[in-house]
Design an enzyme around this catalytic site. Sequence first.
Site, mmCIF file in Angstrom:
data_model
loop_
_atom_site.group_PDB
_atom_site.id
_atom_site.type_symbol
_atom_site.label_atom_id
_atom_site.label_comp_id
_atom_site.label_asym_id
_atom_site.label_seq_id
_atom_site.Cartn_x
_atom_site.Cartn_y
_atom_site.Cartn_z
ATOM 1 N N GLY A 1 2.740 5.608 12.834
ATOM 2 C CA GLY A 1 3.409 4.416 13.366
ATOM 3 C C GLY A 1 2.798 3.967 14.685
ATOM 4 O O GLY A 1 2.602 2.769 14.925
ATOM 5 N N CYS B 1 13.957 10.930 5.910
ATOM 6 C CA CYS B 1 13.793 10.694 7.353
ATOM 7 C C CYS B 1 15.093 10.867 8.094
ATOM 8 O O CYS B 1 15.116 11.287 9.236
ATOM 9 C CB CYS B 1 13.168 9.331 7.613
ATOM 10 N N LYS C 1 0.875 -1.180 0.000
ATOM 11 C CA LYS C 1 0.000 0.000 0.000
ATOM 12 C C LYS C 1 0.913 1.231 0.000
ATOM 13 O O LYS C 1 1.445 1.622 1.029
ATOM 14 C CB LYS C 1 -0.892 -0.029 1.255
ATOM 15 N N GLY D 1 7.035 5.703 7.726
ATOM 16 C CA GLY D 1 6.204 6.907 7.674
ATOM 17 C C GLY D 1 6.347 7.697 8.953
ATOM 18 O O GLY D 1 7.363 7.607 9.655
ATOM 19 N N SER D 2 5.309 8.444 9.275
ATOM 20 C CA SER D 2 5.390 9.355 10.412
ATOM 21 C C SER D 2 5.251 8.598 11.730
ATOM 22 O O SER D 2 4.644 7.521 11.798
ATOM 23 C CB SER D 2 4.291 10.410 10.306
ATOM 24 N N THR D 3 5.793 9.192 12.771
ATOM 25 C CA THR D 3 5.711 8.586 14.104
ATOM 26 C C THR D 3 4.252 8.489 14.557
ATOM 27 O O THR D 3 3.851 7.490 15.161
ATOM 28 C CB THR D 3 6.581 9.388 15.091
ATOM 29 N N GLU E 1 10.147 17.425 13.416
ATOM 30 C CA GLU E 1 10.586 17.041 12.077
ATOM 31 C C GLU E 1 9.890 17.944 11.057
ATOM 32 O O GLU E 1 8.666 18.059 11.056
ATOM 33 C CB GLU E 1 10.218 15.576 11.806
ATOM 34 N N GLU F 1 9.681 2.176 10.673
ATOM 35 C CA GLU F 1 10.745 3.157 10.395
ATOM 36 C C GLU F 1 10.074 4.515 10.393
ATOM 37 O O GLU F 1 9.326 4.840 9.468
ATOM 38 C CB GLU F 1 11.381 2.889 9.021
#
Length: 477
Positions: free
Chosen positions: A232, A283, A175, A227-229, A382, A249
């Site tokens: 995640g 990242c 995806k 992707g983003s925290t 970030e 990650e």
Amino acid sequence: MHVHDDVFIGGRWVRSASSARIEVLNPATEEAWASVPDGDEHDIDQAVRAARSAFPAWSATSPADRAAVLHRLADELDARAAAMSRIITTENGTPIAESGAAPGHSAAHLRLTADLAGLLDSVDDRPNPMAPGHTVVRRVPVGVAGLITPWNFPLGLIIIKLGPALLAGCTVVIKPAPETPMAMRALMDAVAAAGVPDGVVNLVTGATDAGTALVGHPDVDKISFTGSTNVGRIIARTCGERLRPVTLELGGKSPAIVLDDFDREMFTRNLLRVSMRNTGQTCKACTRLLVPAHRHDEIATLAGEIVSAAPMGDPFDPATFFGPVVSARQRDRVAGYLNAGHAEGATSVTGGDVSTRFDRGFYIEPTVFSHVTPQMTIAREEIFGPVLSVIPYHDIDDAVAIANDSPYGLAATVFGTDETRATAVAERLATGNVGINHYGSNAAAPFGGHKDSGLGTEFAAEGLDAYLQFTSIHYQS
Ligand code: ADP
């Protein structure tokens, strides 16, 4: 305009169950150039079923046979490299100097992964030290893996998941990010041409709903996410509830520590890649430049000169280093951080605003802020854009303390001529990767974040482990 209404399931392009579509924009021109299905839970369900039915046969093939498939896929990527690079640049705005290397790099990654096949062949037979008998330890694939990726490296971030998943014997459902589905469509054509058996690799384009459906599907055995925290955490929550393994990650706010003996030439050569690769949408970008306080102005000026000298413009121009950022949303997010930097008292050495140089495109002026304190928003969050913050430190302890004062722990760089001294600093950093004088990346070494930057590891033998579990068969004698 390329209009598509299909997803790749069971080795074929099939009509999506969803009538919703996603428009893919070219961030340099702001034009819609393609549209793809915004896949839904029915598409995901079909894709997972296809992956499940392909699993017994695929996992029963030998590691050597699967390695051969990875080699064929690598060859297909090489053969399609120019076209794939153009797709990446068109959908992501990635400068062609960067995207041009992506297919070859991905092919090399697949071949390196194929070389790990021997790890799966060896028979692990262990005597039982506590009772008569022995145990054969088998490493078996986890099953159907869901692979979810962001838009910044549309091909590479999937390849580093797909290679080990396939070698381990897993089947997958991919995806990709809604902003960058086209490189993945091209990859499916390469997958078919490489003779990957039907159903082993499936693709559903879409956005959050498709991702949520994949993570929550009862027949998915493993999720690997980049992707983003924030997302995640949501995914980890679902995987925790379902008791299924997950590799994450996530984001970073990585430091680059400049020691007082830094090599000016090396710094000049590597700073852009270290801190602003892919127009800062990386990242690992080291966006906090920690400099000795007494040399703050000198190094901030140098960084400003390096950044302002790098060409910005048409991502198809081979000389371009800074392209547009991926979307209007991303441009606005970065602009918000630029405003925060100004409002909180940082000084812009160069840049500092969205760009007005071009009629069209989501361009940000590459920015260096000086006199940044560790508490400022631009030093903590970030940004994912071409924004570098110069932060003064007083001594090495102070530098290390500032570097580690972050919820993130993905990467770092140490600039210093004396390698022993630079290494001593590197060893005190709470991050998964440290580059000495450069960006620092090695496909043969584990890659993963500490703290809020992730869970688990990619690359190399350790990355292969993420798609394996154990079955111990015990014999009595
Ligand atoms: P970015 O901010 O870079 O777009 P995100 O973390 O939001 O990164 O998205 C990364 C990937 O995760 C994309 O493919 C996106 O569609 C997908 N995604 C977003 N939300 C969810 C979710 N709740 N569950 C699963 N996947 C998601």
